[in-house]
Design an enzyme around this catalytic site. Structure first.
Site, short mmCIF file in Angstrom:
data_model
loop_
_atom_site.label_atom_id
_atom_site.label_comp_id
_atom_site.label_asym_id
_atom_site.label_seq_id
_atom_site.Cartn_x
_atom_site.Cartn_y
_atom_site.Cartn_z
N ASP A 11 -47.61 -9.36 -37.55
CA ASP A 11 -46.16 -9.60 -37.38
C ASP A 11 -45.47 -8.27 -37.05
OD1 ASP A 11 -44.91 -9.48 -40.83
OD2 ASP A 11 -46.63 -8.49 -39.91
N GLN A 225 -38.07 3.44 -45.57
CA GLN A 225 -38.90 3.39 -46.77
C GLN A 225 -38.39 4.38 -47.82
OE1 GLN A 225 -41.70 1.48 -47.47
NE2 GLN A 225 -41.59 0.30 -45.58
N HIS A 237 -49.58 0.32 -44.36
CA HIS A 237 -50.16 -0.82 -45.09
C HIS A 237 -51.25 -1.49 -44.23
CE1 HIS A 237 -46.70 -0.63 -47.84
NE2 HIS A 237 -45.88 -0.81 -46.84
O1 RIB Z 1 -45.82 -5.49 -47.63
C1 RIB Z 1 -46.33 -4.81 -46.50
C2 RIB Z 1 -46.51 -5.77 -45.37
O2 RIB Z 1 -45.24 -6.31 -45.03
C3 RIB Z 1 -47.04 -5.10 -44.08
O3 RIB Z 1 -47.86 -6.01 -43.39
C4 RIB Z 1 -45.78 -4.84 -43.28
O4 RIB Z 1 -46.03 -4.92 -41.87
C5 RIB Z 1 -44.90 -5.97 -43.70
O5 RIB Z 1 -45.24 -7.07 -42.90
CA CA Z 2 -47.50 -6.61 -41.07
#
Ligand code: RIB
Ligand code: CA
Length: 317
Positions: A11, A225, A237
């Site tokens: 996404d 962030q 992540h």
């Molecule tokens: O919580 C982190 C996730 O949420 C990652 O995949 C980031 O892209 C968001 O989608």
């Molecule tokens: Ca993601």
């Protein structure tokens, strides 16, 4: 050794974008599928295509589901901005997605690469869950599912739930209960594995097109962030879900049980991972001990992982 065949369901999303760049260079990326999550399906699909075109990556992209299985969408993630990929001047894509729906594309790739394909799910797991229902033989065809999701400590979108799982807990449940070998990297590892300001400056100073765009994106993401969660890195992540297929030494796992909480006023969307290291259930009369179904990430060599990712990004023109 042959590169791992991988399909990324995502996404995009700042960290999704970097995961795509890494996989395209270091692994055998057979395709990308997009899903609702950080932003609308329309935007995550456009962003995915834009990243592929920016880096000249010629793999098919199929668009998937635009809402969760059994709840209303939780709404776009402020962390990634209005477009879902704010912060840089990225050309809108010329290409469109392929005509095949992501669910059918996942099935087709798993059938084509029976026993070899790793499916990386780095957004809500709606597409994967739908594919599992449409084609149960995926349980034999998919080598492993690598999940960016959950946490063995705290959540982000709630005190205990991580965004990808919380966006579609029923879909995550279908994946975690599928019996397919699972590898899960959660916030306990990914929150501290990211680009710091020095890394961003290094990519910007390269003067290379892709690295410069990524640097600009990460500057935006780091700021969000920092103000949102007080982090001092732009957390990668999603990249943590794909790096182990290039260098398995960078993340340490515990093989244990991991289940998705579907009920609970405060706990819906939690990944319940058993860290009790039970020796014998009978002797200790413990509750809810279930067979191990997942490699759960418990530690990472974050600096080495990020250096590998930066080196990969700098290889692009
Ligand atoms: O919580 C982190 C996730 O949420 C990652 O995949 C980031 O892209 C968001 O989608
Ligand atoms: Ca993601």
């Amino acid at each position: 050794m042959a590169k791992t065949k991988i399909l990324i369901d995502c996404d995009p999303g700042h960290d999704d974008a970097v995961a795509i760049l890494f996989a395209a260079r270091r692994l055998d990326l057979v395709g990308v599928t997009t899903v609702h999550g950080n932003n609308t399906l329309e935007n995550t699909t456009r962003n995915g295509l834009a990243v592929l075109e920016l880096a000249g990556i010629d793999v098919p992209l199929a668009a998937g589901c635009d809402e969760p299985l059994a709840q209303r969408s939780v709404g776009i993630a402020a962390m990634h901005g209005k477009s879902g990929l704010d912060g840089a001047d990225i050309k809108p894509p010329k290409r469109r997605p392929i005509d095949t729906h992501a669910v059918d594309f996942i099935i087709a790739m798993a059938e084509k690469h029976k026993g070899e394909l790793v499916v990386a799910t780095i957004g809500p797991e709606t597409n994967i869950a739908m594919a599992l229902r449409r084609e149960p033989r995926l349980k034999q065809w998919i080598r492993e599912i690598t999940v960016m999701g959950g946490s063995i400590t705290t959540g982000n979108v709630t005190p205990v739930a991580e965004f990808n799982i919380f966006c579609d807990p029923e879909a995550a449940w279908a994946v975690f209960e599928s019996g397919i070998p699972l590898r899960m990297v959660g916030l306990n590892v990914t929150r501290r594995t990211g680009f710091d300001q020095g890394d961003i400056d290094r990519m910007k100073a390269s003067g290379k097109k892709v690295a410069t765009v990524i640097a600009d994106l990460m500057a935006f993401y780091l700021e969000r962030q920092r103000t949102g969660y007080g982090l001092n890195v732009a957390p990668m992540h999603d990249v943590c879900a794909v790096v182990p297929y290039f260098d398995a030494s960078l993340i340490e796992y515990l093989h244990t049980s991991a289940h998705i909480e579907l009920t609970g006023t405060y706990s819906r969307g939690m990944t319940v991972c058993d860290q009790r290291n039970l020796k014998s259930v009978a002797a200790t009369n413990m509750r809810n001990a279930t067979p191990a179904n997942c490699l759960v990430a418990v530690d990472a060599k974050s600096r080495a992982l990020i250096d590998l990712v930066i080196g990969t990004i700098l290889e692009y023109a």
